[in-house]
Write an enzyme that holds these catalytic residues in place. Structure first.
Site, PDB file in Angstrom:
ATOM      1  N   PRO A  85      -6.293   6.680  15.070  1.00 12.99           N
ATOM      2  CA  PRO A  85      -5.121   7.370  15.144  1.00 12.99           C
ATOM      3  C   PRO A  85      -3.916   6.851  15.435  1.00 12.99           C
ATOM      4  CG  PRO A  85      -6.872   8.483  16.016  1.00 12.99           C
ATOM      5  CD  PRO A  85      -7.381   7.013  16.017  1.00 12.99           C
ATOM      6  N   ASP A  86      -3.780   5.630  16.151  1.00 13.06           N
ATOM      7  CA  ASP A  86      -2.608   5.104  16.605  1.00 13.06           C
ATOM      8  C   ASP A  86      -2.147   4.034  15.717  1.00 13.06           C
ATOM      9  OD1 ASP A  86      -2.423   6.732  18.834  1.00 13.06           O
ATOM     10  OD2 ASP A  86      -3.759   5.621  19.902  1.00 13.06           O
TER      11      ASP A  86
ATOM     12  N   GLU B 152      -0.028   1.823  -6.407  1.00 15.47           N
ATOM     13  CA  GLU B 152       0.731   1.343  -5.453  1.00 15.47           C
ATOM     14  C   GLU B 152       0.854  -0.305  -5.599  1.00 15.47           C
ATOM     15  OE1 GLU B 152       2.557   2.608  -3.160  1.00 15.47           O
ATOM     16  OE2 GLU B 152       1.979   4.535  -3.096  1.00 15.47           O
TER      17      GLU B 152
ATOM     18  N   GLU C  67      11.248  -7.226   0.002  1.00 23.65           N
ATOM     19  CA  GLU C  67      10.767  -8.689  -0.519  1.00 23.65           C
ATOM     20  C   GLU C  67       9.404  -8.900  -0.614  1.00 23.65           C
ATOM     21  OE1 GLU C  67      12.582 -12.283   1.349  1.00 23.65           O
ATOM     22  OE2 GLU C  67      13.994 -11.128   2.269  1.00 23.65           O
TER      23      GLU C  67
ATOM     24  N   GLY D  44       0.857  -1.120  -0.127  1.00 27.39           N
ATOM     25  CA  GLY D  44       0.070  -0.015   0.050  1.00 27.39           C
ATOM     26  C   GLY D  44       0.724   1.194  -0.027  1.00 27.39           C
TER      27      GLY D  44
ATOM     28  N   GLU E  19       4.900  -1.796  -5.846  1.00 27.49           N
ATOM     29  CA  GLU E  19       5.438  -2.539  -5.068  1.00 27.49           C
ATOM     30  C   GLU E  19       5.579  -3.970  -5.232  1.00 27.49           C
ATOM     31  OE1 GLU E  19       3.767  -1.723  -0.969  1.00 27.49           O
ATOM     32  OE2 GLU E  19       4.619   0.136  -0.958  1.00 27.49           O
TER      33      GLU E  19
END
Length: 136
Positions: free
Chosen positions: A79-80, A58, A108, A42, A62
């Site tokens: 938020p965390d 993305e 990888e 992502g 990737e």
């Protein structure tokens, strides 16, 4: 005074299939940058693109895979959830064929059968996201 909002990101649970349409597993990347560990591929949405365009871009950047979006799994906004800063992620379930190759932020790339996902090695809240995926 500028408006402060969370960063907008996308993640893609890539369901990988072979040429005969047999399910091979899902694609996870080993991150090159902190936080280190396994992750769902992502990244951040660029200004001027849709979230759907961002997830397709993305995944290609990737893993080298061209994905087809199947459905939105969910929106993750704790938020965390990201130790770096407040990030909101739209997570999509995608389908792809071919051999993934580590590119961009991926050190990888791995293919895991659903029963072999190493939840303890996942970063961010990706263990929760994959558990939600397995429940649906």
């Amino acid at each position: 005074m500028g408006i402060k909002t969370p960063y907008l990101a996308v993640d893609g649970i890539i369901q990988l299939f072979d040429g005969k349409n047999n399910f091979r597993g899902i694609v996870l990347i080993e991150r090159k940058n902190p936080p280190l560990g396994l992750a769902i591929p992502g990244g951040f949405v660029d200004v001027g693109e849709t979230v759907e365009q961002a997830v397709i871009r993305e995944m290609k950047e990737e893993t080298g895979l061209d994905v087809e979006i199947i459905r939105l799994l969910g929106v993750y906004s704790d938020p965390d959830r990201d130790p770096r800063f407040h990030t909101v992620s739209l997570t999509y379930v995608c389908k792809a064929y071919g051999e993934p190759r580590a590119r961009s932020d991926a050190k990888e790339v791995h293919i895991f059968k659903l029963e072999e996902i190493p939840f303890e090695k996942l970063v961010f809240d990706h263990d929760r996201i994959l558990k939600d995926y397995l429940l649906r």
